[in-house]
Design an enzyme around this catalytic site. Structure first.
Site: not given
Length: 173
Positions: A75, A90
């Site tokens: 992620h 992110h």
């Protein structure tokens, strides 16, 4: 006759500086970090940057560089520019809790990548259905005193073509 002279101050060579344009890694709406619902990002504790509310689930390289780190749940990652500048991308907030579900990484730590190359694909609907926000912080990470100044560009952005951040970096010889 008496001759006077002054010692010249030793001059340090000045490092050449260039402006680096960082392009959107995802398409969507770019907003100030203060709009991220997480104090670590919103408070600038990770560095300066922006966030993008994505409209498609594809994260691309915003410049040519090297993958410095990929989080094992896919992620988030850090991309390093040849100048040494590092960029944290992110995907979503608290998405580490998904344990990699809905994320497909196309890269590994140490890979050299080209601007526009797909790095990670992610399922926007699966992330939202799990109750998480998809807003994606894009941050120039710093190490205290060496944190560069960053100019942020807000609004609708297209991955690979819209400049989102401008910063100064050391020129390459």
């Amino acid at each position: 006759m008496f001759s006077r002279w002054k010692a010249k101050k030793e001059e340090k060579p000045t490092e050449a500086v260039t402006r680096l344009e960082i392009y959107a890694p995802v398409s969507g709406q770019s907003v100030p970090l203060t709009e991220v619902p997480d104090e670590t990002f919103a408070g600038g504790h990770m560095g300066q940057g922006i966030a993008i509310e994505p409209i498609e689930g594809r994260l691309t390289a915003p410049f040519d560089g090297k993958i410095a780190h990929v989080v094992k749940t896919n992620h988030a990652l850090i991309l390093e520019h040849a100048s040494g500048l590092q960029l944290l991308m992110h995907i979503g907030i608290d998405t580490v809790s998904l344990r990699g579900e809905g994320f497909i990484s196309h890269i590994a730590t140490g890979d050299e990548v080209q601007a526009g190359q797909t790095l990670i694909e992610f399922d926007l609907e699966a992330i939202r259905a799990a109750g998480y926000r998809t807003i994606t912080p894009v941050i120039v990470t710093g190490n205290g005193e060496d944190t560069p100044e960053v100019d942020c560009h807000y609004g609708q952005v297209t991955a690979g073509t819209s400049s989102i951040l401008t910063t100064a970096v050391a020129s390459q010889p």
